[in-house]
Design an enzyme around this catalytic site. Structure first.
Site, PDB file in Angstrom:
ATOM      1  N   PHE A  16       1.019  -2.138   0.040  1.00  0.00           N
ATOM      2  CA  PHE A  16      -0.079  -0.695  -0.079  1.00  0.00           C
ATOM      3  C   PHE A  16       0.799   1.646  -0.479  1.00  0.00           C
ATOM      4  O   PHE A  16       1.405   2.340  -0.899  1.00  0.00           O
ATOM      5  CB  PHE A  16      -1.187  -0.006   1.014  1.00  0.00           C
ATOM      6  CG  PHE A  16      -1.638   1.257   1.815  1.00  0.00           C
ATOM      7  CD1 PHE A  16      -2.070   2.288   0.498  1.00  0.00           C
ATOM      8  CD2 PHE A  16      -1.529   1.674   3.252  1.00  0.00           C
ATOM      9  CE1 PHE A  16      -2.979   3.291   1.094  1.00  0.00           C
ATOM     10  CE2 PHE A  16      -2.183   2.857   3.307  1.00  0.00           C
ATOM     11  CZ  PHE A  16      -2.289   3.597   2.733  1.00  0.00           C
ATOM     12  N   ASN A  37       8.771  -9.699  -1.267  1.00  0.00           N
ATOM     13  CA  ASN A  37       8.442 -10.834  -1.534  1.00  0.00           C
ATOM     14  C   ASN A  37       6.554 -11.073  -2.151  1.00  0.00           C
ATOM     15  O   ASN A  37       6.097 -12.801  -1.924  1.00  0.00           O
ATOM     16  CB  ASN A  37       8.307 -11.610  -0.317  1.00  0.00           C
ATOM     17  CG  ASN A  37       7.757 -10.983   0.674  1.00  0.00           C
ATOM     18  OD1 ASN A  37       6.598 -10.476   0.356  1.00  0.00           O
ATOM     19  ND2 ASN A  37       8.142 -12.400   1.680  1.00  0.00           N
ATOM     20  N   THR A  40       1.402  -9.407   0.935  1.00  0.00           N
ATOM     21  CA  THR A  40       0.633  -8.576   1.106  1.00  0.00           C
ATOM     22  C   THR A  40       1.200  -7.309  -0.685  1.00  0.00           C
ATOM     23  O   THR A  40      -0.577  -7.136  -0.056  1.00  0.00           O
ATOM     24  CB  THR A  40       0.677  -7.667   2.721  1.00  0.00           C
ATOM     25  OG1 THR A  40       1.951  -7.064   2.265  1.00  0.00           O
ATOM     26  CG2 THR A  40       0.487  -8.659   3.888  1.00  0.00           C
ATOM     27  N   LYS A 108      26.000   0.035   4.568  1.00  0.00           N
ATOM     28  CA  LYS A 108      27.129  -0.309   4.880  1.00  0.00           C
ATOM     29  C   LYS A 108      28.331  -0.428   3.500  1.00  0.00           C
ATOM     30  O   LYS A 108      28.894   0.981   3.107  1.00  0.00           O
ATOM     31  CB  LYS A 108      27.543  -0.834   5.963  1.00  0.00           C
ATOM     32  CG  LYS A 108      28.561  -0.801   6.912  1.00  0.00           C
ATOM     33  CD  LYS A 108      28.785  -1.453   8.183  1.00  0.00           C
ATOM     34  CE  LYS A 108      30.194  -1.835   8.380  1.00  0.00           C
ATOM     35  NZ  LYS A 108      30.117  -3.604   8.302  1.00  0.00           N
ATOM     36  N   ARG A 109      27.779  -1.286   2.714  1.00  0.00           N
ATOM     37  CA  ARG A 109      28.537  -1.192   1.841  1.00  0.00           C
ATOM     38  C   ARG A 109      28.506  -0.376   0.793  1.00  0.00           C
ATOM     39  O   ARG A 109      29.626   0.879   0.210  1.00  0.00           O
ATOM     40  CB  ARG A 109      28.767  -3.112   0.641  1.00  0.00           C
ATOM     41  CG  ARG A 109      29.163  -2.767  -0.341  1.00  0.00           C
ATOM     42  CD  ARG A 109      28.783  -4.121  -0.794  1.00  0.00           C
ATOM     43  NE  ARG A 109      27.694  -4.413  -1.069  1.00  0.00           N
ATOM     44  CZ  ARG A 109      27.239  -4.334  -2.436  1.00  0.00           C
ATOM     45  NH1 ARG A 109      28.238  -3.862  -3.509  1.00  0.00           N
ATOM     46  NH2 ARG A 109      26.367  -4.595  -3.038  1.00  0.00           N
ATOM     47  N   TYR A 148       5.182  -7.444  15.807  1.00  0.00           N
ATOM     48  CA  TYR A 148       5.982  -6.700  15.153  1.00  0.00           C
ATOM     49  C   TYR A 148       6.294  -5.750  15.634  1.00  0.00           C
ATOM     50  O   TYR A 148       7.087  -4.898  15.300  1.00  0.00           O
ATOM     51  CB  TYR A 148       4.059  -5.923  14.672  1.00  0.00           C
ATOM     52  CG  TYR A 148       4.097  -5.544  13.926  1.00  0.00           C
ATOM     53  CD1 TYR A 148       4.374  -4.906  12.461  1.00  0.00           C
ATOM     54  CD2 TYR A 148       3.797  -4.064  14.107  1.00  0.00           C
ATOM     55  CE1 TYR A 148       3.882  -3.915  11.146  1.00  0.00           C
ATOM     56  CE2 TYR A 148       2.955  -2.448  13.811  1.00  0.00           C
ATOM     57  CZ  TYR A 148       3.314  -2.937  11.837  1.00  0.00           C
ATOM     58  OH  TYR A 148       3.618  -1.880  11.273  1.00  0.00           O
ATOM     59  N   LYS A 152       9.539  -4.064  15.261  1.00  0.00           N
ATOM     60  CA  LYS A 152      10.215  -2.731  14.848  1.00  0.00           C
ATOM     61  C   LYS A 152      11.019  -1.875  16.177  1.00  0.00           C
ATOM     62  O   LYS A 152      11.984  -1.348  16.055  1.00  0.00           O
ATOM     63  CB  LYS A 152       8.681  -1.946  14.476  1.00  0.00           C
ATOM     64  CG  LYS A 152       7.711  -3.032  13.621  1.00  0.00           C
ATOM     65  CD  LYS A 152       8.597  -2.450  11.690  1.00  0.00           C
ATOM     66  CE  LYS A 152       7.661  -2.500  11.019  1.00  0.00           C
ATOM     67  NZ  LYS A 152       7.924  -1.453   9.338  1.00  0.00           N
ATOM     68  N   THR A 178      -2.746   4.689   8.752  1.00  0.00           N
ATOM     69  CA  THR A 178      -2.259   5.448   7.487  1.00  0.00           C
ATOM     70  C   THR A 178      -3.928   5.190   6.538  1.00  0.00           C
ATOM     71  O   THR A 178      -3.188   4.061   6.562  1.00  0.00           O
ATOM     72  CB  THR A 178      -0.675   6.095   6.785  1.00  0.00           C
ATOM     73  OG1 THR A 178      -0.070   6.475   7.543  1.00  0.00           O
ATOM     74  CG2 THR A 178      -1.067   6.450   5.417  1.00  0.00           C
ATOM     75  N   HIS A 184      -5.353  -3.001   0.879  1.00  0.00           N
ATOM     76  CA  HIS A 184      -6.000  -3.983   0.287  1.00  0.00           C
ATOM     77  C   HIS A 184      -7.233  -4.495   1.007  1.00  0.00           C
ATOM     78  O   HIS A 184      -7.503  -4.669   2.007  1.00  0.00           O
ATOM     79  CB  HIS A 184      -4.719  -5.831   1.645  1.00  0.00           C
ATOM     80  CG  HIS A 184      -5.141  -6.805   0.586  1.00  0.00           C
ATOM     81  ND1 HIS A 184      -6.385  -7.630   0.725  1.00  0.00           N
ATOM     82  CD2 HIS A 184      -4.309  -7.487  -0.523  1.00  0.00           C
ATOM     83  CE1 HIS A 184      -6.617  -8.846  -0.119  1.00  0.00           C
ATOM     84  NE2 HIS A 184      -5.104  -8.864  -0.836  1.00  0.00           N
TER      85      HIS A 184
HETATM   86  P1  NAD Z   1       1.933  -3.261   3.094  1.00  0.00           P
HETATM   87  O1  NAD Z   1       1.339  -4.778   3.879  1.00  0.00           O
HETATM   88  O2  NAD Z   1       0.890  -2.894   2.197  1.00  0.00           O
HETATM   89  O3  NAD Z   1       2.651  -3.642   2.328  1.00  0.00           O
HETATM   90  C1  NAD Z   1       4.025  -4.438   3.379  1.00  0.00           C
HETATM   91  C2  NAD Z   1       4.941  -4.411   2.112  1.00  0.00           C
HETATM   92  O4  NAD Z   1       5.871  -5.903   2.828  1.00  0.00           O
HETATM   93  C3  NAD Z   1       3.802  -5.699   0.623  1.00  0.00           C
HETATM   94  O5  NAD Z   1       3.861  -5.211  -0.462  1.00  0.00           O
HETATM   95  C4  NAD Z   1       4.548  -7.069   1.477  1.00  0.00           C
HETATM   96  O6  NAD Z   1       4.318  -7.593   0.572  1.00  0.00           O
HETATM   97  C5  NAD Z   1       6.130  -6.676   1.467  1.00  0.00           C
HETATM   98  N1  NAD Z   1       6.935  -7.744   2.247  1.00  0.00           N
HETATM   99  C6  NAD Z   1       6.302  -7.934   3.552  1.00  0.00           C
HETATM  100  N2  NAD Z   1       6.998  -9.335   4.126  1.00  0.00           N
HETATM  101  C7  NAD Z   1       8.350  -8.969   2.930  1.00  0.00           C
HETATM  102  C8  NAD Z   1       9.832  -9.697   2.415  1.00  0.00           C
HETATM  103  N3  NAD Z   1      10.243 -11.100   3.667  1.00  0.00           N
HETATM  104  N4  NAD Z   1      10.345  -9.220   2.102  1.00  0.00           N
HETATM  105  C9  NAD Z   1       9.994  -8.621   0.903  1.00  0.00           C
HETATM  106  N5  NAD Z   1       9.436  -8.044   0.801  1.00  0.00           N
HETATM  107  C10 NAD Z   1       7.510  -8.082   2.376  1.00  0.00           C
HETATM  108  O7  NAD Z   1       1.462  -2.492   4.454  1.00  0.00           O
HETATM  109  P2  NAD Z   1       2.108  -1.140   4.325  1.00  0.00           P
HETATM  110  O8  NAD Z   1       0.500  -0.077   5.106  1.00  0.00           O
HETATM  111  O9  NAD Z   1       1.544  -0.453   2.343  1.00  0.00           O
HETATM  112  O10 NAD Z   1       3.318  -0.682   5.431  1.00  0.00           O
HETATM  113  C11 NAD Z   1       4.477  -0.407   4.845  1.00  0.00           C
HETATM  114  C12 NAD Z   1       5.238   0.011   5.676  1.00  0.00           C
HETATM  115  O11 NAD Z   1       5.074   1.469   6.984  1.00  0.00           O
HETATM  116  C13 NAD Z   1       5.139  -1.159   7.158  1.00  0.00           C
HETATM  117  O12 NAD Z   1       7.404  -1.428   7.174  1.00  0.00           O
HETATM  118  C14 NAD Z   1       4.379  -1.087   8.328  1.00  0.00           C
HETATM  119  O13 NAD Z   1       4.748  -1.336   9.145  1.00  0.00           O
HETATM  120  C15 NAD Z   1       4.804   0.447   8.322  1.00  0.00           C
HETATM  121  N6  NAD Z   1       3.646   1.221   9.113  1.00  0.00           N
HETATM  122  C16 NAD Z   1       2.351   1.304   8.172  1.00  0.00           C
HETATM  123  C17 NAD Z   1       1.646   1.745   8.620  1.00  0.00           C
HETATM  124  C18 NAD Z   1      -0.053   2.194   8.197  1.00  0.00           C
HETATM  125  O14 NAD Z   1      -1.141   2.449   8.729  1.00  0.00           O
HETATM  126  N7  NAD Z   1       0.401   1.719   6.810  1.00  0.00           N
HETATM  127  C19 NAD Z   1       1.752   2.096   9.834  1.00  0.00           C
HETATM  128  C20 NAD Z   1       2.662   1.941  10.779  1.00  0.00           C
HETATM  129  C21 NAD Z   1       3.646   1.799   9.951  1.00  0.00           C
END
Ligand code: NAD
Ligand code: UDP
Length: 327
Positions: A16, A37, A40, A108-109, A148, A152, A178, A184
């Site tokens: 997202f 990957n 989601t 780092k690299r 989670y 984090k 957000t 999704h």
């Molecule tokens: P999302 O689930 O739509 O996106 C996460 C993406 O990471 C997905 O495309 C998923 O396929 C990919 N992913 C998951 N595990 C993976 C792995 N091992 N290797 C490669 N890709 C992987 O969620 P989002 O809302 O877009 O969130 C994005 C980031 O922002 C996340 O790190 C989340 O923790 C952080 N975040 C989002 C919110 C929110 O309200 N949307 C709030 C706080 C933090």
């Protein structure tokens, strides 16, 4: 090639938030590498970018090392909705911790600047309100959200240790709830759940009595905050709260969405999930003073745009037309 054109890696780029970030960075003329990957995320989210010469998508799990050449990294890879991150909790912690180690090693690299998508969940069920960045949180380390929250928190630790130990240029954003197009439809988050339920005329599932609060930021505002943080001077490492400080109860949100969709859905109460935070709202003084950033899109405007998106997405599977008209 312009001198400001950068090679930028976005992990979780097909999710997202990642897809909105990729769109913005591509539009600015950067060379963007989206790594995901697809746990989601969806290829559809970046479909409009696939034909662009300055965009590339790669299937890869961040738990494994990655060898690419870039100038900047945005590390977003991690499922974000409670049902998704609790589906395989061990994998969630691995993604946050091993993913951070791999991306920090890459940075780092390359001596690349690296951004971490951290979260308001590092504050757990907060006892300080609104939450400032120096509040250390109230997280249950053994509960169902811990995979989670603690993942984090550990990623933040790694970012600051790489900064102190290896002089890495880091940016850590603590993101609050957000919402917006490309969430999704089945991710279980409150905004997508309520909108989909309202459009279909299904019951609105309100967990607990609905008095718990959240503060909802529209996706465009969030991405603007991220880009400003990445462009800020190197002493602006964060952590920095990025979110909309307008707090609302979840019950108020339900009624607003019913009004905006003109839905006949009725609210149905369900049990409150374990460790569901009671109150959440960011103090964004730091983002205002250091980045000159604050959200611009009011909740009602953002919800209307999101409702339009879901209305198109659900198409003929949704409720009858009269229940789907956006106010
Ligand atoms: P999302 O689930 O739509 O996106 C996460 C993406 O990471 C997905 O495309 C998923 O396929 C990919 N992913 C998951 N595990 C993976 C792995 N091992 N290797 C490669 N890709 C992987 O969620 P989002 O809302 O877009 O969130 C994005 C980031 O922002 C996340 O790190 C989340 O923790 C952080 N975040 C989002 C919110 C929110 O309200 N949307 C709030 C706080 C933090
Ligand atoms: N929630 C709800 N009904 C739903 C989904 C969520 O009442 O169908 C509540 C949930 O219990 C929480 C809030 O809405 O209090 C936000 O939930 P979400 O999963 O979106 O994000 P969180 O902030 O809890 O990570």
């Amino acid at each position: 090639m312009s001198s400001t054109r950068k090679r930028i890696l976005v992990t979780g780029g097909a999710g997202f938030l990642g897809s909105h970030l990729c769109e913005r960075l591509v539009a600015e003329g950067n060379d963007v590498l989206c790594v995901d990957n697809y746990f989601t995320g969806r290829k559809d989210n970046v479909a409009s970018l696939l034909g662009k010469p300055n965009f590339e998508a790669m299937r890869h799990d961040v738990c494994f090392p990655l060898y690419v050449e870039v100038d900047e990294i945005y590390n977003l890879a991690c499922p974000a909705s409670p049902i998704h991150y609790q589906h395989d909790p061990v994998q969630t912690t691995k993604t946050s911790v091993s993913g951070a180690i791999n991306m920090l090693g890459l940075a780092k690299r390359l001596r690349a600047k690296i951004f971490q998508a951290s979260t308001s969940e590092v504050y757990g069920d907060p006892t300080v309100h609104p939450q400032t960045e120096d509040y250390r949180g109230n997280v249950n380390p053994i509960g169902p959200r811990a995979c989670y929250d603690e993942g984090k928190r550990c990623a933040e630790t790694l970012f600051f240790d790489y900064h102190r130990q290896h002089k890495l240029r880091i940016r850590v954003a603590r993101i609050f709830n957000t919402y917006g197009p490309r969430m999704h439809p089945n991710d279980g988050r409150v905004v997508s759940n309520f909108i989909v339920q309202a459009l279909r005329g299904d019951p609105i599932t309100l967990y607990g009595n609905g008095s718990q609060t959240r503060a909802f930021c529209y996706v465009d505002d969030l991405i603007e905050g991220w880009v400003r943080l990445m462009a800020a001077p190197d002493d602006v490492t964060g952590p920095i709260n990025i979110g909309n400080p307008v707090e609302t109860t979840v019950a108020e949100l339900a009624h607003k969405i019913i009004d905006l969709t003109g839905s006949r859905s009725k609210v149905e109460h369900r049990p409150l999930p374990v460790d569901d935070p009671t109150q959440r709202c960011p103090d964004i003084s730091r983002a205002k003073s250091l980045l000159g950033w604050e959200p611009k899109v009011p909740l009602e405007t953002g919800l209307k745009r999101t409702i339009e998106y879901f209305d198109r997405l659900l198409g003929s599977n949704a409720a009858p037309a009269e229940a789907r008209t956006v106010a």
